[in-house]
Design a protein around this motif. Structure first.
Motif, PDB file in Angstrom:
ATOM      1  N   LYS A 202     -54.469  -6.008  -1.407  1.00  0.00           N
ATOM      2  CA  LYS A 202     -53.527  -6.379  -2.461  1.00  0.00           C
ATOM      3  C   LYS A 202     -53.291  -5.162  -3.353  1.00  0.00           C
ATOM      4  O   LYS A 202     -54.183  -4.353  -3.564  1.00  0.00           O
ATOM      5  CB  LYS A 202     -54.100  -7.511  -3.304  1.00  0.00           C
ATOM      6  N   GLY A 203     -52.065  -5.080  -3.885  1.00  0.00           N
ATOM      7  CA  GLY A 203     -51.762  -3.978  -4.786  1.00  0.00           C
ATOM      8  C   GLY A 203     -52.352  -4.228  -6.161  1.00  0.00           C
ATOM      9  O   GLY A 203     -52.822  -5.334  -6.454  1.00  0.00           O
ATOM     10  N   LYS A 204     -52.312  -3.186  -7.022  1.00  0.00           N
ATOM     11  CA  LYS A 204     -52.784  -3.391  -8.401  1.00  0.00           C
ATOM     12  C   LYS A 204     -51.907  -4.438  -9.073  1.00  0.00           C
ATOM     13  O   LYS A 204     -52.352  -5.169  -9.943  1.00  0.00           O
ATOM     14  CB  LYS A 204     -52.719  -2.069  -9.155  1.00  0.00           C
ATOM     15  N   ILE A 205     -50.642  -4.478  -8.673  1.00  0.00           N
ATOM     16  CA  ILE A 205     -49.736  -5.529  -9.141  1.00  0.00           C
ATOM     17  C   ILE A 205     -49.429  -6.393  -7.922  1.00  0.00           C
ATOM     18  O   ILE A 205     -48.709  -5.968  -7.020  1.00  0.00           O
ATOM     19  CB  ILE A 205     -48.433  -4.927  -9.699  1.00  0.00           C
ATOM     20  N   ASN A 206     -50.030  -7.564  -7.871  1.00  0.00           N
ATOM     21  CA  ASN A 206     -49.792  -8.445  -6.714  1.00  0.00           C
ATOM     22  C   ASN A 206     -48.841  -9.566  -7.129  1.00  0.00           C
ATOM     23  O   ASN A 206     -49.144 -10.358  -8.008  1.00  0.00           O
ATOM     24  CB  ASN A 206     -51.107  -9.036  -6.195  1.00  0.00           C
TER      25      ASN A 206
ATOM     26  N   GLY B 233     -46.352  -7.216   2.425  1.00  0.00           N
ATOM     27  CA  GLY B 233     -46.700  -5.799   2.515  1.00  0.00           C
ATOM     28  C   GLY B 233     -47.210  -5.234   1.204  1.00  0.00           C
ATOM     29  O   GLY B 233     -47.367  -5.949   0.210  1.00  0.00           O
ATOM     30  N   ILE B 234     -47.454  -3.937   1.236  1.00  0.00           N
ATOM     31  CA  ILE B 234     -47.956  -3.225   0.056  1.00  0.00           C
ATOM     32  C   ILE B 234     -47.275  -1.857   0.030  1.00  0.00           C
ATOM     33  O   ILE B 234     -46.982  -1.291   1.099  1.00  0.00           O
ATOM     34  CB  ILE B 234     -49.503  -3.111   0.112  1.00  0.00           C
ATOM     35  N   THR B 235     -46.980  -1.349  -1.147  1.00  0.00           N
ATOM     36  CA  THR B 235     -46.341  -0.028  -1.213  1.00  0.00           C
ATOM     37  C   THR B 235     -47.350   1.041  -0.788  1.00  0.00           C
ATOM     38  O   THR B 235     -48.560   0.850  -0.941  1.00  0.00           O
ATOM     39  CB  THR B 235     -45.836   0.273  -2.643  1.00  0.00           C
ATOM     40  N   PRO B 236     -46.866   2.177  -0.259  1.00  0.00           N
ATOM     41  CA  PRO B 236     -47.786   3.205   0.255  1.00  0.00           C
ATOM     42  C   PRO B 236     -48.772   3.723  -0.793  1.00  0.00           C
ATOM     43  O   PRO B 236     -49.866   4.151  -0.451  1.00  0.00           O
ATOM     44  CB  PRO B 236     -46.853   4.324   0.721  1.00  0.00           C
ATOM     45  N   ASP B 237     -48.399   3.640  -2.085  1.00  0.00           N
ATOM     46  CA  ASP B 237     -49.327   4.107  -3.124  1.00  0.00           C
ATOM     47  C   ASP B 237     -50.315   3.011  -3.554  1.00  0.00           C
ATOM     48  O   ASP B 237     -51.153   3.229  -4.424  1.00  0.00           O
ATOM     49  CB  ASP B 237     -48.554   4.617  -4.347  1.00  0.00           C
ATOM     50  N   GLY B 238     -50.218   1.842  -2.927  1.00  0.00           N
ATOM     51  CA  GLY B 238     -51.174   0.764  -3.225  1.00  0.00           C
ATOM     52  C   GLY B 238     -50.914   0.077  -4.549  1.00  0.00           C
ATOM     53  O   GLY B 238     -51.733  -0.717  -5.010  1.00  0.00           O
ATOM     54  N   LYS B 239     -49.779   0.359  -5.185  1.00  0.00           N
ATOM     55  CA  LYS B 239     -49.557  -0.216  -6.529  1.00  0.00           C
ATOM     56  C   LYS B 239     -49.042  -1.653  -6.486  1.00  0.00           C
ATOM     57  O   LYS B 239     -49.450  -2.478  -7.288  1.00  0.00           O
ATOM     58  CB  LYS B 239     -48.571   0.650  -7.306  1.00  0.00           C
ATOM     59  N   ILE B 240     -48.126  -1.924  -5.571  1.00  0.00           N
ATOM     60  CA  ILE B 240     -47.488  -3.242  -5.573  1.00  0.00           C
ATOM     61  C   ILE B 240     -47.638  -3.913  -4.210  1.00  0.00           C
ATOM     62  O   ILE B 240     -47.427  -3.278  -3.171  1.00  0.00           O
ATOM     63  CB  ILE B 240     -45.981  -3.107  -5.907  1.00  0.00           C
ATOM     64  N   SER B 241     -48.006  -5.175  -4.229  1.00  0.00           N
ATOM     65  CA  SER B 241     -47.981  -5.963  -2.991  1.00  0.00           C
ATOM     66  C   SER B 241     -47.226  -7.254  -3.278  1.00  0.00           C
ATOM     67  O   SER B 241     -47.182  -7.723  -4.421  1.00  0.00           O
ATOM     68  CB  SER B 241     -49.401  -6.255  -2.494  1.00  0.00           C
ATOM     69  N   ILE B 242     -46.629  -7.776  -2.222  1.00  0.00           N
ATOM     70  CA  ILE B 242     -45.842  -9.007  -2.368  1.00  0.00           C
ATOM     71  C   ILE B 242     -46.273  -9.989  -1.291  1.00  0.00           C
ATOM     72  O   ILE B 242     -46.467  -9.612  -0.131  1.00  0.00           O
ATOM     73  CB  ILE B 242     -44.335  -8.728  -2.205  1.00  0.00           C
ATOM     74  N   GLU B 243     -46.437 -11.227  -1.683  1.00  0.00           N
ATOM     75  CA  GLU B 243     -46.742 -12.247  -0.682  1.00  0.00           C
ATOM     76  C   GLU B 243     -45.958 -13.514  -0.971  1.00  0.00           C
ATOM     77  O   GLU B 243     -45.601 -13.793  -2.117  1.00  0.00           O
ATOM     78  CB  GLU B 243     -48.253 -12.532  -0.635  1.00  0.00           C
TER      79      GLU B 243
ATOM     80  N   ASP C 227     -41.014  -4.921 -14.216  1.00  0.00           N
ATOM     81  CA  ASP C 227     -41.033  -3.576 -14.807  1.00  0.00           C
ATOM     82  C   ASP C 227     -42.082  -3.457 -15.907  1.00  0.00           C
ATOM     83  O   ASP C 227     -42.674  -2.398 -16.095  1.00  0.00           O
ATOM     84  CB  ASP C 227     -39.641  -3.212 -15.358  1.00  0.00           C
ATOM     85  N   ARG C 228     -42.305  -4.563 -16.622  1.00  0.00           N
ATOM     86  CA  ARG C 228     -43.351  -4.539 -17.658  1.00  0.00           C
ATOM     87  C   ARG C 228     -44.719  -4.234 -17.045  1.00  0.00           C
ATOM     88  O   ARG C 228     -45.494  -3.446 -17.572  1.00  0.00           O
ATOM     89  CB  ARG C 228     -43.392  -5.912 -18.340  1.00  0.00           C
ATOM     90  N   TYR C 229     -45.012  -4.871 -15.922  1.00  0.00           N
ATOM     91  CA  TYR C 229     -46.300  -4.626 -15.249  1.00  0.00           C
ATOM     92  C   TYR C 229     -46.375  -3.196 -14.734  1.00  0.00           C
ATOM     93  O   TYR C 229     -47.425  -2.556 -14.807  1.00  0.00           O
ATOM     94  CB  TYR C 229     -46.498  -5.613 -14.089  1.00  0.00           C
ATOM     95  N   ILE C 230     -45.251  -2.705 -14.213  1.00  0.00           N
ATOM     96  CA  ILE C 230     -45.241  -1.334 -13.689  1.00  0.00           C
ATOM     97  C   ILE C 230     -45.501  -0.347 -14.833  1.00  0.00           C
ATOM     98  O   ILE C 230     -46.294   0.583 -14.703  1.00  0.00           O
ATOM     99  CB  ILE C 230     -43.900  -1.045 -12.974  1.00  0.00           C
ATOM    100  N   ASP C 231     -44.874  -0.594 -15.984  1.00  0.00           N
ATOM    101  CA  ASP C 231     -45.086   0.284 -17.148  1.00  0.00           C
ATOM    102  C   ASP C 231     -46.536   0.233 -17.617  1.00  0.00           C
ATOM    103  O   ASP C 231     -47.148   1.262 -17.911  1.00  0.00           O
ATOM    104  CB  ASP C 231     -44.189  -0.143 -18.322  1.00  0.00           C
TER     105      ASP C 231
ATOM    106  N   GLU D   6     -52.961   4.275 -15.964  1.00  0.00           N
ATOM    107  CA  GLU D   6     -53.272   5.452 -15.169  1.00  0.00           C
ATOM    108  C   GLU D   6     -53.248   6.716 -16.002  1.00  0.00           C
ATOM    109  O   GLU D   6     -54.021   7.635 -15.779  1.00  0.00           O
ATOM    110  CB  GLU D   6     -52.263   5.591 -14.017  1.00  0.00           C
ATOM    111  N   ALA D   7     -52.337   6.739 -16.976  1.00  0.00           N
ATOM    112  CA  ALA D   7     -52.223   7.935 -17.830  1.00  0.00           C
ATOM    113  C   ALA D   7     -53.263   7.906 -18.954  1.00  0.00           C
ATOM    114  O   ALA D   7     -53.351   8.834 -19.746  1.00  0.00           O
ATOM    115  CB  ALA D   7     -50.820   8.006 -18.400  1.00  0.00           C
ATOM    116  N   GLY D   8     -54.044   6.813 -19.014  1.00  0.00           N
ATOM    117  CA  GLY D   8     -55.077   6.691 -20.042  1.00  0.00           C
ATOM    118  C   GLY D   8     -54.517   6.446 -21.431  1.00  0.00           C
ATOM    119  O   GLY D   8     -55.133   6.786 -22.435  1.00  0.00           O
TER     120      GLY D   8
END
Ligand code: FES
Length: 174
Positions: free
Chosen positions: A82-86, A117-127, A161-165, A171-173
């Motif tokens: 699962k991505g960090k944002i599932n 699937g999941i994005t190649p960077d492991g950030k987002i997955s959708i089910e 987009d809120r979750y992505i932000d 990640e940027a701390g």
């Protein structure tokens, strides 16, 4: 062996492996041990990649085909990380008739991630999921542990987009 490989490499810690060994030792020789151990393994690793199935098969002394058969048959098991944002879109009847299919397509396009699937960077997955018991809120989706209902197609992108932000800030701390 039709086990699928994802683009996300499997990484395990010593602690996870030790936990799994303890679970295997506790169930070895019992009837239905494989299904119980797979359930625990999924709790430990979050999913059941081929590497985990091999550990379970070897630990229990059963064929890998048997372990794979169980992991692929029961819907509670997943072989995909699962991505960090599932994002899970309910495709039960009530949600489906209220446009869940279009919502799922919109989300896939917006995130460049296919359903299942999941994005190649492991950030987002959708089910796509079965009914989650919140039909009164149809169409319903969950993002991680948050439930969103009665969303219309126009609102969903900004919610995601809120979750992505937030993830980018983490990640940027910031
Ligand atoms: S059909 Fe979607 S919550 Fe029941």
């Amino acid at each position: 062996m039709p086990n699928k490989k994802t683009s996300i490499p499997f990484v395990k810690t010593m602690e996870q492996e030790e936990k799994l060994k303890a679970v295997i030792d506790a169930h070895k020789g019992q009837t239905g041990a494989a299904i119980q151990v797979l359930q625990e393994a999924q709790n430990i690793f979050g999913y059941l990649p081929e590497e985990v199935q091999v550990l379970v098969a070897e630990g229990l002394g059963v064929p890998l085909t048997e372990v794979y058969g169980i992991a692929s048959f029961y819907s509670q098991f997943t072989m995909e990380p699962k991505g960090k944002i599932n994002i899970a879109v309910c495709m039960g009847t009530a949600c489906y008739v209220r446009g869940a299919g279009d919502i799922l397509d919109d989300i896939s396009k917006h995130t460049c991630c296919k359903s299942g699937g999941i994005t190649p960077d492991g950030k987002i997955s959708i089910e796509a999921t079965r009914c989650i018991g919140a039909c009164g809120l149809a169409p319903v989706l969950t993002i991680n542990n948050d439930v969103y209902g009665k969303l219309n197609r126009g609102e969903i992108e900004s919610v995601i987009d809120r979750y992505i932000d937030e993830e980018a800030k983490k990640e940027a701390g910031i």
